[in-house]
Design a protein around this motif. Structure first.
Motif, PDB file in Angstrom:
ATOM      1  N   GLU A  58     -18.110  26.347  47.788  1.00 24.21           N
ATOM      2  CA  GLU A  58     -16.721  26.524  48.214  1.00 24.21           C
ATOM      3  C   GLU A  58     -16.201  27.915  47.845  1.00 24.21           C
ATOM      4  OE1 GLU A  58     -13.876  23.338  47.363  1.00 24.21           O
ATOM      5  OE2 GLU A  58     -15.618  22.046  46.969  1.00 24.21           O
ATOM      6  N   GLN A  61     -17.953  30.621  50.057  1.00 27.83           N
ATOM      7  CA  GLN A  61     -17.423  30.593  51.423  1.00 27.83           C
ATOM      8  C   GLN A  61     -16.002  31.149  51.492  1.00 27.83           C
ATOM      9  OE1 GLN A  61     -18.063  26.503  52.599  1.00 27.83           O
ATOM     10  NE2 GLN A  61     -20.074  26.989  53.466  1.00 27.83           N
ATOM     11  N   ILE A  86      -9.808  27.662  44.302  1.00 27.00           N
ATOM     12  CA  ILE A  86     -10.710  26.565  44.629  1.00 27.00           C
ATOM     13  C   ILE A  86     -10.393  25.416  43.678  1.00 27.00           C
ATOM     14  CG2 ILE A  86     -13.118  25.825  44.865  1.00 27.00           C
ATOM     15  CD1 ILE A  86     -12.330  28.178  46.713  1.00 27.00           C
TER      16      ILE A  86
END
Length: 129
Positions: A58, A61, A86
């Motif tokens: 995560e 990305q 995140i």
């Protein structure tokens, strides 16, 4: 006695550096191939790995997708630093530029030249900074 004026060194082209940093970041994090080869490495810190299941993916990305550059967070215009959130945690990413043949000992002399510059993209928890 007179002193020679210091040599004027041309400033590297910030627009070119930003384009190369963005292209490398998208390639390293999202797999989007750049128009030309850009040398570099992606590094993640141990604490990012320890954050748990899927967290690294995560964070990487989100790093690749980051495009919120403003004068406050990108004063040189190089697109070399950013922060993403995140799961409620702040994650920083940073691109450092080195001479390609220096084993990461020397900063890039011509950071706007992708043939002589090695990029290192580090993704880390904010507390690693």
């Amino acid at each position: 006695m007179s002193h020679a004026e210091p040599a004027e060194y041309p400033r590297p082209n910030a627009t070119v550096i930003a384009a190369h940093n963005d292209a490398f970041r998208r390639f390293a994090c999202l797999g989007i191939a750049p128009d030309q080869a850009i040398q570099g490495r992606l590094v993640v810190t141990q604490s990012l790995i320890e954050a748990g299941d899927g967290f690294v993916m995560e964070a990487v990305q989100a790093t690749g997708a980051f495009d919120t550059f403003e004068p406050d967070n990108d004063p040189e215009g190089w697109h070399d630093f950013g922060a993403v959130t995140i799961r409620g945690e702040t994650v920083f990413w940073k691109v450092d530029l080195y001479e390609a043949d220096s084993d990461f000992r020397y900063g890039a002399e011509a950071p706007d030249n992708p043939e002589t510059t090695m990029r290192v993209l580090t993704v880390m928890m904010a507390h690693d900074w």
